[in-house]
Write a protein that holds these residues in place. Structure first.
Motif, PDB file in Angstrom:
ATOM      1  N   ASP A 135      61.099  24.713  44.467  1.00  0.00           N
ATOM      2  CA  ASP A 135      62.034  23.757  43.861  1.00  0.00           C
ATOM      3  C   ASP A 135      63.443  24.337  43.780  1.00  0.00           C
ATOM      4  N   TRP A 180      66.256  22.015  45.970  1.00  0.00           N
ATOM      5  CA  TRP A 180      67.241  21.220  45.232  1.00  0.00           C
ATOM      6  C   TRP A 180      68.533  21.968  44.922  1.00  0.00           C
ATOM      7  N   HIS A 200      65.739  20.481  36.565  1.00  0.00           N
ATOM      8  CA  HIS A 200      65.287  19.187  37.063  1.00  0.00           C
ATOM      9  C   HIS A 200      65.945  18.020  36.334  1.00  0.00           C
ATOM     10  N   GLU A 255      63.118  14.142  41.060  1.00  0.00           N
ATOM     11  CA  GLU A 255      63.921  14.104  42.283  1.00  0.00           C
ATOM     12  C   GLU A 255      63.335  13.156  43.321  1.00  0.00           C
ATOM     13  N   PHE A 273      69.607  18.193  38.533  1.00  0.00           N
ATOM     14  CA  PHE A 273      69.486  17.748  39.922  1.00  0.00           C
ATOM     15  C   PHE A 273      69.718  16.240  40.028  1.00  0.00           C
ATOM     16  N   TYR A 281      69.051  13.515  42.752  1.00  0.00           N
ATOM     17  CA  TYR A 281      68.469  13.069  44.023  1.00  0.00           C
ATOM     18  C   TYR A 281      67.724  11.762  43.802  1.00  0.00           C
ATOM     19  N   GLU A 291      73.703  18.775  48.348  1.00  0.00           N
ATOM     20  CA  GLU A 291      73.116  18.991  47.026  1.00  0.00           C
ATOM     21  C   GLU A 291      74.003  18.346  45.972  1.00  0.00           C
TER      22      GLU A 291
END
Length: 212
Positions: free
Chosen positions: A18, A22, A101, A106, A137, A139, A192
């Motif tokens: 991870d 990420w 996270h 994500e 993150f 995403y 990213e």
């Protein structure tokens, strides 16, 4: 704070890989950062743990692993237990930056990602983790309609230089051993993105909004 003044960084993730998927390009692009990479699962998985340690070495960081349940059934883990493992693994100090996270994950979906993201925000907001900033993150995968991609409207969005992305891809393919046709290799983002917070109360309000 300016990225040039960031030094001590905590990267808190659920699984080995991870940190690379990420945020790997970001870590590779900031060799002066002193990173502590916390992975809450798979300590007892000797193969994954060995690969994680190799990746940490390439990032020139320090790595710490826990053993939260990570079975295929994704049985929920109590919030207090997730927080306990994070606090047990994370060296006690003040950090310039925490990277972790998204509380929504994500991609659709992995419960451990979401649990870790929520736990980190609550630990920061209650003062049990001390840091100047949090980058969560950013995403999305369109509810599984495409591979996870960086959110263009996130606070921080970085298109990776080709050389940096190739180094990141090498970590996924050569170090972690994922086949070129695997989900992980196909996913490996070329950009990213992160939601940035400097006030833990703002992060907590964001979390509360996400979980309504």
């Amino acid at each position: 704070m300016s990225r040039s003044t960031i030094r001590n960084v905590a990267v808190i993730v659920a699984h080995p890989d991870d940190e690379t998927l990420w945020a790997g390009g970001t870590l590779l692009s900031h060799p002066l950062w002193k990173c502590y990479i916390i992975c809450t699962c798979r300590q007892s998985d000797t193969e994954r743990a060995s690969k994680f340690n190799k990746a940490v070495e390439i990032f020139k960081s320090k790595g710490f692993m826990g053993d939260l349940d990570d079975g295929p059934g994704q049985t929920p883990v109590e919030e207090k237990e997730v927080q306990r493992v994070i606090l047990e693994l994370l060296p006690k100090r003040h950090y310039d930056l925490i990277i972790s996270h998204n509380p929504s994950g994500e991609y659709t979906r992995h419960l451990r990602h979401e649990e870790v993201g929520k736990a980190v925000i609550k630990l920061w907001q209650t003062g049990r983790i001390s840091a100047n900033e949090l980058w969560s993150f950013a995403y999305q995968d369109g509810n599984k309609t495409y591979y996870p991609r960086a959110v263009g409207k996130a606070t921080i969005y970085n298109a990776l230089a080709k050389k940096t992305w190739l180094r990141k891809y090498s970590l996924i393919h050569d170090v972690y051993g994922f086949d070129k046709n695997s989900w992980e290799a196909e996913t490996t983002p070329k950009a990213e993105a992160f939601w940035k917070f400097i006030d833990p109360n703002d992060a907590k309000r964001w979390l509360d909004h996400l979980t309504i």
